[in-house]
Scaffold this motif. Sequence first.
Motif, PDB file in Angstrom:
ATOM      1  N   ALA A  95       0.561  -0.979   0.306  1.00 26.02           N
ATOM      2  CA  ALA A  95       0.150  -0.030   0.370  1.00 26.02           C
ATOM      3  C   ALA A  95       0.347   1.835  -0.131  1.00 26.02           C
ATOM      4  CB  ALA A  95      -0.801  -0.141   0.607  1.00 26.02           C
ATOM      5  N   LEU A  96       1.947   1.474   0.865  1.00 24.86           N
ATOM      6  CA  LEU A  96       3.004   2.879   0.534  1.00 24.86           C
ATOM      7  C   LEU A  96       3.383   2.693  -0.738  1.00 24.86           C
ATOM      8  CD1 LEU A  96       4.295   4.607   2.010  1.00 24.86           C
ATOM      9  CD2 LEU A  96       6.432   3.079   3.115  1.00 24.86           C
ATOM     10  N   LEU A  97       3.801   1.068  -1.842  1.00 18.70           N
ATOM     11  CA  LEU A  97       4.215   1.775  -2.290  1.00 18.70           C
ATOM     12  C   LEU A  97       3.651   2.176  -3.419  1.00 18.70           C
ATOM     13  CD1 LEU A  97       6.764  -1.560  -2.698  1.00 18.70           C
ATOM     14  CD2 LEU A  97       7.503   0.541  -2.346  1.00 18.70           C
ATOM     15  N   LYS A  98       2.646   1.687  -3.800  1.00 17.48           N
ATOM     16  CA  LYS A  98       1.206   1.995  -4.622  1.00 17.48           C
ATOM     17  C   LYS A  98       1.044   3.626  -4.060  1.00 17.48           C
ATOM     18  CE  LYS A  98      -0.845  -2.626  -5.424  1.00 17.48           C
ATOM     19  NZ  LYS A  98      -1.778  -3.372  -4.937  1.00 17.48           N
ATOM     20  N   VAL A  99       1.105   3.766  -2.813  1.00 14.77           N
ATOM     21  CA  VAL A  99       0.903   5.825  -2.886  1.00 14.77           C
ATOM     22  C   VAL A  99       1.741   6.557  -4.054  1.00 14.77           C
ATOM     23  CG1 VAL A  99       0.190   8.166  -1.191  1.00 14.77           C
ATOM     24  CG2 VAL A  99      -1.158   4.970  -1.302  1.00 14.77           C
ATOM     25  N   THR A 100       2.961   5.866  -2.977  1.00 15.20           N
ATOM     26  CA  THR A 100       4.304   6.813  -3.607  1.00 15.20           C
ATOM     27  C   THR A 100       4.475   7.111  -4.636  1.00 15.20           C
ATOM     28  OG1 THR A 100       4.833   6.257  -1.258  1.00 15.20           O
ATOM     29  CG2 THR A 100       6.452   6.941  -2.631  1.00 15.20           C
ATOM     30  N   ALA A 101       4.166   5.515  -5.330  1.00 11.19           N
ATOM     31  CA  ALA A 101       4.874   5.685  -6.801  1.00 11.19           C
ATOM     32  C   ALA A 101       3.340   6.482  -7.492  1.00 11.19           C
ATOM     33  CB  ALA A 101       4.902   4.020  -6.830  1.00 11.19           C
ATOM     34  N   ARG A 102       2.475   6.419  -6.924  1.00 10.75           N
ATOM     35  CA  ARG A 102       1.344   6.980  -7.194  1.00 10.75           C
ATOM     36  C   ARG A 102       1.880   8.772  -7.640  1.00 10.75           C
ATOM     37  NH1 ARG A 102      -2.766   4.702  -5.907  1.00 10.75           N
ATOM     38  NH2 ARG A 102      -3.554   6.915  -4.206  1.00 10.75           N
ATOM     39  N   LEU A 103       2.076   9.090  -6.856  1.00 11.44           N
ATOM     40  CA  LEU A 103       2.518  10.412  -6.123  1.00 11.44           C
ATOM     41  C   LEU A 103       3.692  10.920  -6.970  1.00 11.44           C
ATOM     42  CD1 LEU A 103       2.275  10.598  -2.259  1.00 11.44           C
ATOM     43  CD2 LEU A 103       0.513  12.112  -3.890  1.00 11.44           C
ATOM     44  N   LEU A 104       4.504  10.127  -7.065  1.00  7.10           N
ATOM     45  CA  LEU A 104       5.906  10.186  -7.722  1.00  7.10           C
ATOM     46  C   LEU A 104       5.285  10.588  -9.289  1.00  7.10           C
ATOM     47  CD1 LEU A 104       8.623   8.735  -5.604  1.00  7.10           C
ATOM     48  CD2 LEU A 104       8.222  10.899  -5.943  1.00  7.10           C
ATOM     49  N   GLN A 105       4.715   9.295  -9.971  1.00  5.46           N
ATOM     50  CA  GLN A 105       4.301   9.596 -11.142  1.00  5.46           C
ATOM     51  C   GLN A 105       3.546  10.735 -11.376  1.00  5.46           C
ATOM     52  OE1 GLN A 105       3.195   5.609 -10.776  1.00  5.46           O
ATOM     53  NE2 GLN A 105       4.617   5.616 -12.748  1.00  5.46           N
ATOM     54  N   HIS A 106       3.226  11.074 -10.639  1.00  6.79           N
ATOM     55  CA  HIS A 106       2.331  12.571 -10.645  1.00  6.79           C
ATOM     56  C   HIS A 106       3.240  13.895 -12.032  1.00  6.79           C
ATOM     57  CE1 HIS A 106       0.286  16.319 -10.843  1.00  6.79           C
ATOM     58  NE2 HIS A 106      -1.367  15.896 -10.507  1.00  6.79           N
ATOM     59  N   PRO A 107       2.587  14.086 -13.155  1.00  2.00           N
ATOM     60  CA  PRO A 107       3.401  15.002 -13.491  1.00  2.00           C
ATOM     61  C   PRO A 107       3.831  15.972 -13.347  1.00  2.00           C
ATOM     62  CG  PRO A 107       0.986  14.907 -14.933  1.00  2.00           C
ATOM     63  CD  PRO A 107       1.052  14.105 -13.001  1.00  2.00           C
ATOM     64  N   MET A 108       3.102  16.783 -12.277  1.00  2.00           N
ATOM     65  CA  MET A 108       3.881  18.052 -11.365  1.00  2.00           C
ATOM     66  C   MET A 108       4.895  17.370 -10.770  1.00  2.00           C
ATOM     67  SD  MET A 108       1.766  21.087  -9.442  1.00  2.00           S
ATOM     68  CE  MET A 108       0.471  21.270 -11.399  1.00  2.00           C
ATOM     69  N   ALA A 109       5.174  16.422  -9.420  1.00  2.00           N
ATOM     70  CA  ALA A 109       6.519  16.138  -8.548  1.00  2.00           C
ATOM     71  C   ALA A 109       6.675  15.793  -9.856  1.00  2.00           C
ATOM     72  CB  ALA A 109       5.484  15.016  -7.845  1.00  2.00           C
ATOM     73  N   ALA A 110       6.569  14.963 -10.687  1.00  2.00           N
ATOM     74  CA  ALA A 110       8.039  15.115 -11.574  1.00  2.00           C
ATOM     75  C   ALA A 110       8.868  15.880 -12.744  1.00  2.00           C
ATOM     76  CB  ALA A 110       7.343  13.772 -13.097  1.00  2.00           C
ATOM     77  N   GLN A 111       8.298  17.263 -12.397  1.00  2.00           N
ATOM     78  CA  GLN A 111       8.736  18.205 -13.007  1.00  2.00           C
ATOM     79  C   GLN A 111       9.655  19.175 -11.883  1.00  2.00           C
ATOM     80  OE1 GLN A 111       9.793  19.407 -15.753  1.00  2.00           O
ATOM     81  NE2 GLN A 111       8.396  17.728 -16.784  1.00  2.00           N
ATOM     82  N   ILE A 112       8.923  18.837 -10.671  1.00  2.00           N
ATOM     83  CA  ILE A 112       9.854  19.972  -9.643  1.00  2.00           C
ATOM     84  C   ILE A 112      10.024  19.498  -8.767  1.00  2.00           C
ATOM     85  CG2 ILE A 112       8.509  20.612  -6.926  1.00  2.00           C
ATOM     86  CD1 ILE A 112       5.900  20.896  -8.517  1.00  2.00           C
ATOM     87  N   LEU A 113       9.963  17.696  -8.807  1.00  2.00           N
ATOM     88  CA  LEU A 113      11.648  16.983  -7.635  1.00  2.00           C
ATOM     89  C   LEU A 113      12.981  17.139  -7.661  1.00  2.00           C
ATOM     90  CD1 LEU A 113       9.214  14.023  -5.863  1.00  2.00           C
ATOM     91  CD2 LEU A 113      10.391  16.501  -4.537  1.00  2.00           C
ATOM     92  N   PRO A 114      13.191  16.786  -9.496  1.00  2.00           N
ATOM     93  CA  PRO A 114      13.998  16.885  -9.739  1.00  2.00           C
ATOM     94  C   PRO A 114      15.313  18.478  -9.840  1.00  2.00           C
ATOM     95  CG  PRO A 114      13.155  15.613 -11.420  1.00  2.00           C
ATOM     96  CD  PRO A 114      11.717  16.150 -10.688  1.00  2.00           C
ATOM     97  N   ASP A 115      14.296  19.743  -9.765  1.00  2.00           N
ATOM     98  CA  ASP A 115      14.155  20.998  -9.948  1.00  2.00           C
ATOM     99  C   ASP A 115      14.945  21.557  -8.469  1.00  2.00           C
ATOM    100  OD1 ASP A 115      14.637  23.294 -11.768  1.00  2.00           O
ATOM    101  OD2 ASP A 115      13.215  24.370  -9.621  1.00  2.00           O
ATOM    102  N   LEU A 116      14.587  21.153  -7.794  1.00  2.00           N
ATOM    103  CA  LEU A 116      13.802  21.181  -6.705  1.00  2.00           C
ATOM    104  C   LEU A 116      15.690  20.558  -6.001  1.00  2.00           C
ATOM    105  CD1 LEU A 116      10.642  21.390  -4.598  1.00  2.00           C
ATOM    106  CD2 LEU A 116      12.534  23.257  -5.167  1.00  2.00           C
ATOM    107  N   LEU A 117      16.014  18.903  -6.257  1.00  2.00           N
ATOM    108  CA  LEU A 117      17.227  18.118  -5.869  1.00  2.00           C
ATOM    109  C   LEU A 117      18.208  19.255  -5.842  1.00  2.00           C
ATOM    110  CD1 LEU A 117      15.289  14.601  -6.787  1.00  2.00           C
ATOM    111  CD2 LEU A 117      16.322  15.650  -4.228  1.00  2.00           C
ATOM    112  N   ALA A 118      18.093  19.059  -7.518  1.00  2.00           N
ATOM    113  CA  ALA A 118      19.563  20.169  -7.653  1.00  2.00           C
ATOM    114  C   ALA A 118      19.154  21.286  -7.066  1.00  2.00           C
ATOM    115  CB  ALA A 118      19.291  20.374  -9.262  1.00  2.00           C
ATOM    116  N   GLU A 119      18.690  22.096  -6.640  1.00  2.00           N
ATOM    117  CA  GLU A 119      18.521  23.488  -5.792  1.00  2.00           C
ATOM    118  C   GLU A 119      18.774  23.034  -4.705  1.00  2.00           C
ATOM    119  OE1 GLU A 119      18.731  26.366  -7.216  1.00  2.00           O
ATOM    120  OE2 GLU A 119      17.668  26.029  -8.621  1.00  2.00           O
TER     121      GLU A 119
END
Length: 206
Positions: A95-119
């Motif tokens: 259950a944890l993996l399915k929710v986490t994967a769904r959040l990480l695959q959200h188009p907005m999260a997919a754009q924001i997280l890599p950029d913020l990790l770089a910052e």
Amino acid sequence: MDKESQKPRRAPAGAAAFREDVTQAIRAAVFEELATVGYARMSIERVARRAGVGKAAVYRRWRSKLPIVLDVVSALAVQGMPAPDTGSLLGDVQALLKVTARLLQHPMAAQILPDLLAEAARNPDIAQALQAAVRDSQRGIAETIVQHAVARGELSADTSVDLALDLACGPLYWRLVMVRSPLPAGYLDGLARATTAALGAARTDR
């Protein structure tokens, strides 16, 4: 004219005067700007325009774009996800993996997280906010899952919560955020089985 220009006759002072709908519109605009142009190109002017408010409405809440981003990212930790309670360690991890994967695959999260990790590599304040929003919030969920598994006799009392979180979610962040590789069919179930098996075999006193 921004949305806060029409105030009640006796408006409360300070933070109480802030309209919540305006604040939420600004936060939503920050997310959209981060996803569209990234942190480096984001500006107060762009955020205000996207939110449909004047710049003054933004500056009344945050003095610059860094506090805005820190506030928005930190709010993710407050929202959090409920800890699953399926009755088994395997079910909880799935259950944890399915929710986490769904959040990480959200188009907005997919754009924001890599950029913020770089910052975050350049800005310790952003790094700390990401730590709270991403890892600390999920650690609380992992701790609950481990506690339930210990109570059921599925795991030993010395099971490391950090190890559980790393084993379960580390591969997801690697595939979906770092290398952006799609998940094959059955990947989440296989990862859940591998995680529970590894946790059952691992002991911190070895």
